[in-house]
Design a protein around this motif. Sequence first.
Motif, PDB file in Angstrom:
ATOM      1  N   LYS A   1     -31.755  18.084  59.148  1.00 18.47           N
ATOM      2  CA  LYS A   1     -31.199  16.577  59.137  1.00 18.47           C
ATOM      3  C   LYS A   1     -30.954  16.102  57.775  1.00 18.47           C
ATOM      4  CE  LYS A   1     -33.209  12.326  60.912  1.00 18.47           C
ATOM      5  NZ  LYS A   1     -34.299  11.532  61.487  1.00 18.47           N
ATOM      6  N   GLU A   2     -31.819  16.595  56.865  1.00 17.62           N
ATOM      7  CA  GLU A   2     -31.487  16.140  55.431  1.00 17.62           C
ATOM      8  C   GLU A   2     -30.284  16.681  54.978  1.00 17.62           C
ATOM      9  OE1 GLU A   2     -35.155  17.226  53.208  1.00 17.62           O
ATOM     10  OE2 GLU A   2     -36.099  15.847  54.173  1.00 17.62           O
ATOM     11  N   ALA A   3     -30.016  18.074  55.264  1.00 19.84           N
ATOM     12  CA  ALA A   3     -28.530  18.681  54.764  1.00 19.84           C
ATOM     13  C   ALA A   3     -27.392  17.787  55.458  1.00 19.84           C
ATOM     14  CB  ALA A   3     -28.704  20.056  55.449  1.00 19.84           C
TER      15      ALA A   3
ATOM     16  N   PHE B   1     -27.468  14.948  56.127  1.00 16.50           N
ATOM     17  CA  PHE B   1     -27.262  13.269  55.563  1.00 16.50           C
ATOM     18  C   PHE B   1     -26.587  13.524  54.154  1.00 16.50           C
ATOM     19  CE2 PHE B   1     -30.862  11.669  58.276  1.00 16.50           C
ATOM     20  CZ  PHE B   1     -29.857  10.914  59.243  1.00 16.50           C
ATOM     21  N   SER B   2     -26.926  14.867  53.582  1.00 17.07           N
ATOM     22  CA  SER B   2     -26.235  14.946  52.122  1.00 17.07           C
ATOM     23  C   SER B   2     -24.788  15.298  52.329  1.00 17.07           C
ATOM     24  CB  SER B   2     -27.289  16.038  51.564  1.00 17.07           C
ATOM     25  OG  SER B   2     -26.476  16.391  50.326  1.00 17.07           O
TER      26      SER B   2
ATOM     27  N   GLU C   1     -23.114  12.050  52.811  1.00 19.49           N
ATOM     28  CA  GLU C   1     -22.899  11.468  51.458  1.00 19.49           C
ATOM     29  C   GLU C   1     -21.945  11.988  50.809  1.00 19.49           C
ATOM     30  OE1 GLU C   1     -26.729  11.373  49.583  1.00 19.49           O
ATOM     31  OE2 GLU C   1     -27.645   9.993  51.170  1.00 19.49           O
TER      32      GLU C   1
ATOM     33  N   ARG D   1     -36.078  19.136  60.085  1.00 20.73           N
ATOM     34  CA  ARG D   1     -36.135  18.004  59.029  1.00 20.73           C
ATOM     35  C   ARG D   1     -35.156  18.541  57.970  1.00 20.73           C
ATOM     36  NH1 ARG D   1     -41.446  17.320  60.151  1.00 20.73           N
ATOM     37  NH2 ARG D   1     -42.114  19.307  58.900  1.00 20.73           N
ATOM     38  N   PHE D   2     -35.119  19.601  57.731  1.00 25.60           N
ATOM     39  CA  PHE D   2     -34.499  20.269  56.719  1.00 25.60           C
ATOM     40  C   PHE D   2     -32.875  20.280  56.978  1.00 25.60           C
ATOM     41  CE2 PHE D   2     -31.762  23.880  55.017  1.00 25.60           C
ATOM     42  CZ  PHE D   2     -31.728  23.862  53.899  1.00 25.60           C
TER      43      PHE D   2
END
Length: 162
Positions: A108-110, A112-113, A116, A105-106
Amino acid sequence: MNSWMKIEEFCALVNLDILAVHALIDEGKLLSKEANGECFVEVSRSAHALIPATKGIVVDEAYEGASVSMSSEFVEKTVGAILNLHEKVLDAKEETLDALKGENRFLKEALFSMQELYDEDRKTIETLTKQLELLQDELEFTKRKYKMMWNKAVESYTPSAE
């Protein structure tokens, strides 16, 4: 704490066929339950039902006439220890899976960040490129304008007759 095991795994563990285990369940010697269409056997109480409760000696002649003797209490404790270790392994496996899921999860969030930020940088680069092109066009226009002005000034210049 109840430890439930699929009937197939239990059969492999105690070295019995499924029909014999079903017979023991029907006799009430083994506890079982149905969940999601599968039969589960309660392990710790079932182990006690399968091991004779007498204080006698179990003799194993596995190695060419040599005999090893064990009491039924030792066998019960050994099976209990094995089941306890099995539960600990399953708990550790679940903890590992939870840790890996959290790490995924971490990441994946990184990701996506980062995506962006990349998109924002790309938009900024596009804007700066457009501004640079406009400034280059304006500079070329200004160069032509001054060249025309200086050419006209040179043509109309007459040296003073002194």
